[in-house]
Write a protein that holds these residues in place. Structure first.
Motif, PDB file in Angstrom:
ATOM      1  N   MET A  90       7.824 -18.624 -24.566  1.00 54.26           N
ATOM      2  CA  MET A  90       6.850 -19.715 -24.479  1.00 54.26           C
ATOM      3  C   MET A  90       5.502 -19.240 -25.009  1.00 54.26           C
ATOM      4  SD  MET A  90       5.603 -21.702 -21.062  1.00 54.26           S
ATOM      5  CE  MET A  90       4.457 -23.051 -21.156  1.00 54.26           C
ATOM      6  N   ASP A  91       4.864 -20.032 -25.833  1.00 50.77           N
ATOM      7  CA  ASP A  91       3.548 -19.700 -26.366  1.00 50.77           C
ATOM      8  C   ASP A  91       2.503 -19.944 -25.284  1.00 50.77           C
ATOM      9  OD1 ASP A  91       1.189 -19.412 -27.680  1.00 50.77           O
ATOM     10  OD2 ASP A  91       1.585 -20.880 -29.251  1.00 50.77           O
ATOM     11  N   ASN A  92       1.857 -18.872 -24.836  1.00 51.43           N
ATOM     12  CA  ASN A  92       0.889 -18.995 -23.751  1.00 51.43           C
ATOM     13  C   ASN A  92      -0.334 -19.802 -24.148  1.00 51.43           C
ATOM     14  OD1 ASN A  92       2.598 -17.469 -22.279  1.00 51.43           O
ATOM     15  ND2 ASN A  92       1.437 -15.569 -22.470  1.00 51.43           N
ATOM     16  N   GLN A  93      -0.527 -20.038 -25.431  1.00 48.26           N
ATOM     17  CA  GLN A  93      -1.685 -20.784 -25.892  1.00 48.26           C
ATOM     18  C   GLN A  93      -1.328 -22.221 -26.274  1.00 48.26           C
ATOM     19  OE1 GLN A  93      -4.577 -19.235 -25.530  1.00 48.26           O
ATOM     20  NE2 GLN A  93      -3.404 -17.470 -24.811  1.00 48.26           N
ATOM     21  N   GLN A  94      -0.117 -22.653 -25.920  1.00 47.80           N
ATOM     22  CA  GLN A  94       0.280 -23.995 -26.297  1.00 47.80           C
ATOM     23  C   GLN A  94      -0.655 -25.015 -25.657  1.00 47.80           C
ATOM     24  OE1 GLN A  94       4.251 -24.076 -24.298  1.00 47.80           O
ATOM     25  NE2 GLN A  94       3.564 -26.065 -23.600  1.00 47.80           N
ATOM     26  N   SER A  95      -0.709 -26.199 -26.253  1.00 48.90           N
ATOM     27  CA  SER A  95      -1.620 -27.224 -25.767  1.00 48.90           C
ATOM     28  C   SER A  95      -1.147 -27.737 -24.413  1.00 48.90           C
ATOM     29  CB  SER A  95      -1.688 -28.377 -26.770  1.00 48.90           C
ATOM     30  OG  SER A  95      -0.406 -28.966 -26.958  1.00 48.90           O
ATOM     31  N   LEU A  96      -2.098 -28.225 -23.639  1.00 51.58           N
ATOM     32  CA  LEU A  96      -1.789 -28.786 -22.327  1.00 51.58           C
ATOM     33  C   LEU A  96      -1.352 -30.235 -22.473  1.00 51.58           C
ATOM     34  CD1 LEU A  96      -4.823 -27.361 -20.326  1.00 51.58           C
ATOM     35  CD2 LEU A  96      -2.589 -26.332 -20.691  1.00 51.58           C
ATOM     36  N   PRO A  97      -0.585 -30.774 -21.542  1.00 46.39           N
ATOM     37  CA  PRO A  97       0.016 -30.067 -20.412  1.00 46.39           C
ATOM     38  C   PRO A  97       1.253 -29.278 -20.813  1.00 46.39           C
ATOM     39  CG  PRO A  97       0.705 -32.355 -20.400  1.00 46.39           C
ATOM     40  CD  PRO A  97      -0.269 -32.221 -21.529  1.00 46.39           C
ATOM     41  N   ASP A 152       5.171 -27.862 -20.362  1.00 45.64           N
ATOM     42  CA  ASP A 152       6.440 -28.524 -20.090  1.00 45.64           C
ATOM     43  C   ASP A 152       7.058 -27.941 -18.830  1.00 45.64           C
ATOM     44  OD1 ASP A 152       8.931 -29.663 -20.050  1.00 45.64           O
ATOM     45  OD2 ASP A 152       9.603 -28.813 -21.962  1.00 45.64           O
ATOM     46  N   PRO A 153       7.216 -28.721 -17.762  1.00 44.27           N
ATOM     47  CA  PRO A 153       7.789 -28.173 -16.521  1.00 44.27           C
ATOM     48  C   PRO A 153       9.242 -27.740 -16.668  1.00 44.27           C
ATOM     49  CG  PRO A 153       7.528 -30.551 -16.355  1.00 44.27           C
ATOM     50  CD  PRO A 153       6.828 -30.136 -17.612  1.00 44.27           C
ATOM     51  N   ASN A 154       9.915 -28.190 -17.721  1.00 43.29           N
ATOM     52  CA  ASN A 154      11.306 -27.801 -17.940  1.00 43.29           C
ATOM     53  C   ASN A 154      11.450 -26.405 -18.532  1.00 43.29           C
ATOM     54  OD1 ASN A 154      12.912 -30.360 -17.302  1.00 43.29           O
ATOM     55  ND2 ASN A 154      11.374 -31.137 -18.744  1.00 43.29           N
ATOM     56  N   SER A 155      10.346 -25.802 -18.935  1.00 42.65           N
ATOM     57  CA  SER A 155      10.407 -24.459 -19.490  1.00 42.65           C
ATOM     58  C   SER A 155      10.927 -23.476 -18.444  1.00 42.65           C
ATOM     59  CB  SER A 155       9.024 -24.010 -19.971  1.00 42.65           C
ATOM     60  OG  SER A 155       8.563 -24.829 -21.023  1.00 42.65           O
ATOM     61  N   THR A 156      11.429 -22.370 -18.905  1.00 40.64           N
ATOM     62  CA  THR A 156      11.954 -21.345 -17.999  1.00 40.64           C
ATOM     63  C   THR A 156      11.091 -20.098 -17.977  1.00 40.64           C
ATOM     64  OG1 THR A 156      13.384 -20.502 -19.768  1.00 40.64           O
ATOM     65  CG2 THR A 156      14.330 -22.135 -18.258  1.00 40.64           C
TER      66      THR A 156
END
Length: 339
Positions: A1-8, A10-14
């Protein structure tokens, strides 16, 4: 997961950022993880996705269950000057029927601390940049971080019990849960190993899943029932309460954050060791306002402990139904563990 991705996010990420990797958000205190959107009222409950709930349901094998709520009138004498529970039966229709009248403080017994309960003191903000004015000011609204959002969403998923009291007794430790006995991360890890659990996050090779409910049994309920009413009343009236709980160290904060629990709970009046030692911040100020992690207190974990021992497994399905009170600060848990 890209820690700098835009908000919000995705709660489905692992995979989610570690505490040390959290991006610094504009107009937010350090360590704030307000990452589910500007109008979010759920915090880490967002992690209870349909897929995770469905997987948690596979924990139900035998159907054995245990409630986690104490009777509404326990403790008989709440601490911190909180009001005692009052129950009145109202006679209706000349004795042909009856109603109940309850007077209670939702912080007086088995409880969820909601996001309106404790602020991050240096910044004086609650979860997701909620202010005191939003809660009780002239333009306040019940919608901002009220407990009703949890009630409408539902709190169901996989529970994990770390039975610290049983572990400590096995190590010959004797302590009073009505004291500031601190539970270290090293001890929790050893407790987990004694139960066949690796308490590291799954992303690091451990047994903790994103969205799990964490329960820590310190033995407070066991001790409460072992005392006399007079002893418990005296403890409740103490000017400076002290309770056993997890310590406020940096390693504990990292672990609680990085596991991405949906909620954490214990059987003592404060999930964390109380009071906080000099020079440390209350753990409540991280869990509730910064990370959006619900805190459960004074849960009756005695039945859950018995079922963990009976079935020789520490995970189970957990369901909680908070009060659907618009703008509520907290709620009784109304929770059940099912094996």
């Amino acid at each position: 997961m890209d820690n700098q991705q835009s908000l919000p996010w995705d709660p489905n990420s692992t995979i989610f950022p570690l505490r040390k990797e959290l991006p610094q958000l504009l107009h937010a205190p350090k360590d704030a993880a307000w990452i589910w959107g500007p109008d979010d009222n759920l915090g880490r409950l967002n992690l209870l996705t349909p897929a995770r709930v469905a997987k948690a349901a596979t924990e139900i094998v035998t159907g054995d269950s245990a409630r986690v709520d104490l009777p509404l009138n326990l403790p008989l004498q709440p601490s911190w000057g909180r009001e005692r529970f009052e129950h009145t039966i109202k006679v209706v229709d000349g004795g042909a029927g009856h109603d109940d009248l309850y007077a209670l403080n939702t912080q007086s017994g088995t409880q969820w601390d909601g996001f309106r309960h404790v602020a991050h003191m240096p910044a004086k903000v609650y979860y997701n940049n909620t202010t005191a004015e939003d809660i009780t000011g002239p333009a306040s609204t019940p919608d901002k971080c009220g407990i009703h959002h949890w009630a409408r969403r539902g709190m169901v998923g996989r529970g994990i019990l770390l039975d610290y009291r049983t572990y400590a007794e096995g190590q010959g430790q004797v302590y009073d849960s009505a004291s500031g006995h601190g539970i270290t991360l090293t001890e929790l890890a050893a407790c987990g190993r004694s139960q066949g659990l690796d308490i590291r996050p799954e992303s690091q090779g451990g047994d903790i899943h994103v969205g799990d409910f964490l329960f820590v049994r310190s033995g407070w309920v066991q001790d409460y029932y072992a005392r006399s009413e007079e002893e418990n009343t005296a403890i409740g009236l103490r000017e400076n309460p002290a309770w056993a709980g997890v310590i406020q160290g940096e390693d504990m904060l990292d672990w609680l954050h990085d596991c991405y629990f949906a909620a954490v709970a214990g059987d003592a009046p404060a999930f964390e060791r109380w009071p906080s030692p000099p020079g440390t911040r209350k753990m409540h100020e991280y869990l509730l306002p910064l990370w959006g992690v619900p805190i459960g207190e004074m849960l009756d974990l005695e039945g859950v402990s018995s079922l963990v021992k009976k079935h020789r497994r520490s995970t189970f399905f957990f369901s909680s139904a908070p009060a659907n009170c618009p703008g509520g600060v907290g709620s009784h848990v109304n929770g059940t563990a099912i094996f």
